[in-house]
Design a protein around this motif. Structure first.
Motif, mmCIF file in Angstrom:
data_model
loop_
_atom_site.group_PDB
_atom_site.id
_atom_site.type_symbol
_atom_site.label_atom_id
_atom_site.label_comp_id
_atom_site.label_asym_id
_atom_site.label_seq_id
_atom_site.Cartn_x
_atom_site.Cartn_y
_atom_site.Cartn_z
ATOM 1 N N LEU A 245 0.816 -1.217 0.000
ATOM 2 C CA LEU A 245 0.000 0.000 0.000
ATOM 3 C C LEU A 245 0.849 1.266 0.000
ATOM 4 N N ALA A 246 2.115 1.135 0.400
ATOM 5 C CA ALA A 246 3.003 2.300 0.404
ATOM 6 C C ALA A 246 3.086 2.954 -0.968
ATOM 7 N N ASP A 247 2.896 2.179 -2.021
ATOM 8 C CA ASP A 247 2.946 2.737 -3.383
ATOM 9 C C ASP A 247 1.885 3.819 -3.591
ATOM 10 N N TYR A 248 0.777 3.722 -2.850
ATOM 11 C CA TYR A 248 -0.296 4.707 -2.986
ATOM 12 C C TYR A 248 -0.091 5.921 -2.076
ATOM 13 N N VAL A 249 0.853 5.821 -1.138
ATOM 14 C CA VAL A 249 0.973 6.832 -0.084
ATOM 15 C C VAL A 249 2.239 7.673 -0.219
ATOM 16 N N VAL A 250 3.370 7.040 -0.528
ATOM 17 C CA VAL A 250 4.632 7.775 -0.644
ATOM 18 C C VAL A 250 4.516 8.818 -1.755
ATOM 19 N N GLY A 251 4.950 10.017 -1.425
ATOM 20 C CA GLY A 251 4.879 11.124 -2.381
ATOM 21 C C GLY A 251 3.594 11.917 -2.308
ATOM 22 N N GLN A 252 2.626 11.436 -1.517
ATOM 23 C CA GLN A 252 1.340 12.117 -1.388
ATOM 24 C C GLN A 252 1.304 13.015 -0.153
ATOM 25 N N ASP A 253 0.369 13.955 -0.152
ATOM 26 C CA ASP A 253 0.168 14.824 1.001
ATOM 27 C C ASP A 253 -0.558 14.025 2.081
ATOM 28 N N PRO A 254 0.057 13.791 3.259
ATOM 29 C CA PRO A 254 -0.554 12.944 4.285
ATOM 30 C C PRO A 254 -1.814 13.544 4.886
ATOM 31 N N ARG A 255 -2.057 14.827 4.647
ATOM 32 C CA ARG A 255 -3.228 15.479 5.226
ATOM 33 C C ARG A 255 -4.507 15.170 4.461
ATOM 34 N N ASN A 256 -4.370 14.632 3.260
ATOM 35 C CA ASN A 256 -5.550 14.273 2.470
ATOM 36 C C ASN A 256 -6.026 12.863 2.841
ATOM 37 N N ILE A 257 -6.430 12.695 4.077
ATOM 38 C CA ILE A 257 -6.665 11.367 4.634
ATOM 39 C C ILE A 257 -7.823 10.651 3.949
ATOM 40 N N GLU A 258 -8.921 11.334 3.751
ATOM 41 C CA GLU A 258 -10.095 10.687 3.156
ATOM 42 C C GLU A 258 -9.785 10.187 1.749
ATOM 43 N N ASP A 259 -9.068 10.995 0.976
ATOM 44 C CA ASP A 259 -8.729 10.579 -0.383
ATOM 45 C C ASP A 259 -7.760 9.402 -0.368
ATOM 46 N N LEU A 260 -6.749 9.463 0.509
ATOM 47 C CA LEU A 260 -5.786 8.362 0.581
ATOM 48 C C LEU A 260 -6.478 7.073 1.030
ATOM 49 N N TRP A 261 -7.385 7.175 1.989
ATOM 50 C CA TRP A 261 -8.121 5.993 2.437
ATOM 51 C C TRP A 261 -8.908 5.399 1.270
ATOM 52 N N THR A 262 -9.577 6.270 0.530
ATOM 53 C CA THR A 262 -10.412 5.810 -0.580
ATOM 54 C C THR A 262 -9.573 5.148 -1.665
ATOM 55 N N VAL A 263 -8.403 5.718 -1.937
ATOM 56 C CA VAL A 263 -7.506 5.112 -2.926
ATOM 57 C C VAL A 263 -7.047 3.739 -2.459
ATOM 58 N N MET A 264 -6.606 3.632 -1.198
ATOM 59 C CA MET A 264 -6.122 2.352 -0.692
ATOM 60 C C MET A 264 -7.221 1.293 -0.728
ATOM 61 N N TYR A 265 -8.457 1.703 -0.442
ATOM 62 C CA TYR A 265 -9.555 0.746 -0.401
ATOM 63 C C TYR A 265 -10.102 0.426 -1.790
ATOM 64 N N ARG A 266 -10.333 1.462 -2.589
ATOM 65 C CA ARG A 266 -11.058 1.276 -3.842
ATOM 66 C C ARG A 266 -10.174 1.069 -5.063
ATOM 67 N N ALA A 267 -8.893 1.425 -4.976
ATOM 68 C CA ALA A 267 -8.027 1.277 -6.150
ATOM 69 C C ALA A 267 -7.647 -0.177 -6.397
ATOM 70 N N GLY A 268 -7.774 -1.007 -5.354
ATOM 71 C CA GLY A 268 -7.556 -2.438 -5.546
ATOM 72 C C GLY A 268 -8.839 -3.105 -5.982
ATOM 73 N N PHE A 269 -8.747 -3.995 -6.948
ATOM 74 C CA PHE A 269 -9.942 -4.696 -7.429
ATOM 75 C C PHE A 269 -10.556 -5.525 -6.305
#
Length: 382
Positions: free
Chosen positions: A48-72
């Motif tokens: 999951l680090a691939d979705y998080v490194v380089g991103q703004d950690p304050r965008n929590i809702e978006d990062l959560w949604t990516v980690m959950y929904r970007a995987g099939f």
């Protein structure tokens, strides 16, 4: 601000810690562990680090949604535990960056402290009554125990009597006004659960936990609806979608999501709010370490339906380290009259002793659930 790295630490007795670092020097801590599967969750965090490194950690809702929904494929204990630890650390970073506790970011507190309970064992019932009395002497107003040993689908009456005698001994030891939670631990099947729920009614329990595994709850709805004993479950449910079906039954009085298993603060808060709409109480599951407990307390602070908090101080599963060992200021978890104050420091409100974490991670652990068997050799639910 950008995330630069995620580092996991496997530490005794059976925990996994996560540190997230940023390019502005603000770090956050999380506890992404599934007991007995720490290495598997650590691998999921690394992916999951691939979705998080380089991103703004304050965008929590978006990062959560990516980690959950970007995987099939999504959901389940491993993935949701990995997301949970990352989510906790992101909230820790955001709170520290703004100089406020997480609960302030979630809308503020509805309480200053919350009631807690003490574990008194019971896996192999023995001196549980003495342990209950000792917990009350330390100021706790509630205790929880494992209610039974292994049980077959249909078992003998002496097993029922053993459970009843154990609970009776505790009730006699602590008196009528101390809360007693009896955890069936999912090791009881429907036929015996029906018997035990009825027979335990005279002891006026605070709740019965996991009377059957959550996937079997629908087969016990009438019994759970009709008993005067509150029914609690949810530690093995991992998302709001899992809880939706349980809440809709009307048979559960207390939900017990674990913010280290159910997607972190972001998801646990949504689950708690959904339960409030059903007039169901919240008792967050937390037999884990200090980061997990701090996370729970930040959620408890703002959830009106939270009524009690599990914590692992002295729990019988943790023998080589206690949660206070890993924080620089153990007083943050001081208990008085069975209550613990909501931490008010920035982020999760605790300072992790990183030097000690690194030292203990060098030892690590390979904790596994016990494997129990019935007399006939078949595997029993633990």
């Amino acid at each position: 601000m950008k995330v630069t790295s995620l580092t996991t630490y496997t530490v005794p007795p059976r925990w996994l810690f996560l540190k997230i670092e940023t390019d502005e020097g603000v770090t956050g801590w999380g506890e992404p562990v599934l007991e007995g599967r720490a290495a598997t969750v650590a691998a999921a965090v690394e992916e999951l680090a691939d979705y998080v490194v380089g991103q703004d950690p304050r965008n929590i809702e978006d990062l959560w949604t990516v980690m959950y929904r970007a995987g099939f494929y999504r959901g389940g204990p491993i993935m949701m535990s990995a997301i949970a630890g990352i989510d906790q650390a992101l909230w820790d970073i955001k709170g520290k960056a703004l100089g406020v506790p997480v609960h302030e970011l979630l809308g503020g507190k509805v309480r200053e402290s919350i009631r807690t309970y003490s574990w008194i064992g019971g896996d192999r019932p023995g001196e549980t009554a003495a342990a209950a009395r000792a917990a009350v002497d330390r100021g706790f107003t509630a205790v929880k125990m494992n209610g039974t040993e292994e049980l077959q689908y249909i078992d003998t009456w002496d097993k029922v009597e053993r459970c009843l005698e154990n609970v009776q001994a505790i009730r006699e030891a602590v008196g009528p006004n101390i809360g007693i939670g009896v955890d069936f631990h999912g090791r009881v099947h429907k036929p015996m659960a029906k018997v035990l729920i009825k027979e335990l009614e005279p002891f006026k329990l605070m709740f019965i936990e996991e009377p059957v595994l959550s996937e079997h709850a629908s087969s016990l709805l009438d019994v759970m609806r009709n008993t005067p004993t509150p029914i609690a479950l949810g530690e093995r449910l991992y998302s709001r979608w899992d809880f939706k079906e349980i809440l809709a039954t009307g048979a559960v009085d207390i939900i017990q999501p674990d913010p280290s298993h159910c997607g972190g603060i972001t998801e646990a808060r949504k689950i708690a709010n959904m339960a409030e709409a059903y007039d169901v109480a919240l008792a967050l599951h937390c037999p884990l370490g200090p980061i997990a407990l701090a996370t729970c307390l930040q959620i408890d602070a703002g959830c009106y339906n939270a009524f009690i908090q599990e914590q692992s101080l002295g729990i019988h599963y943790n023998t080589s380290n206690d949660l206070l060992d890993y924080v620089t200021d153990p007083s943050v978890f001081d208990y008085q009259d069975g209550m613990v104050k909501i931490p008010g420091g920035p982020g999760l409100g605790i300072d992790v002793n990183e030097e000690y974490v690194v030292e203990r991670a060098a030892e690590g652990h390979r904790w596994r659930n016990p494997v129990w068997r019935h007399k006939d050799g078949s595997v029993a639910e633990w």
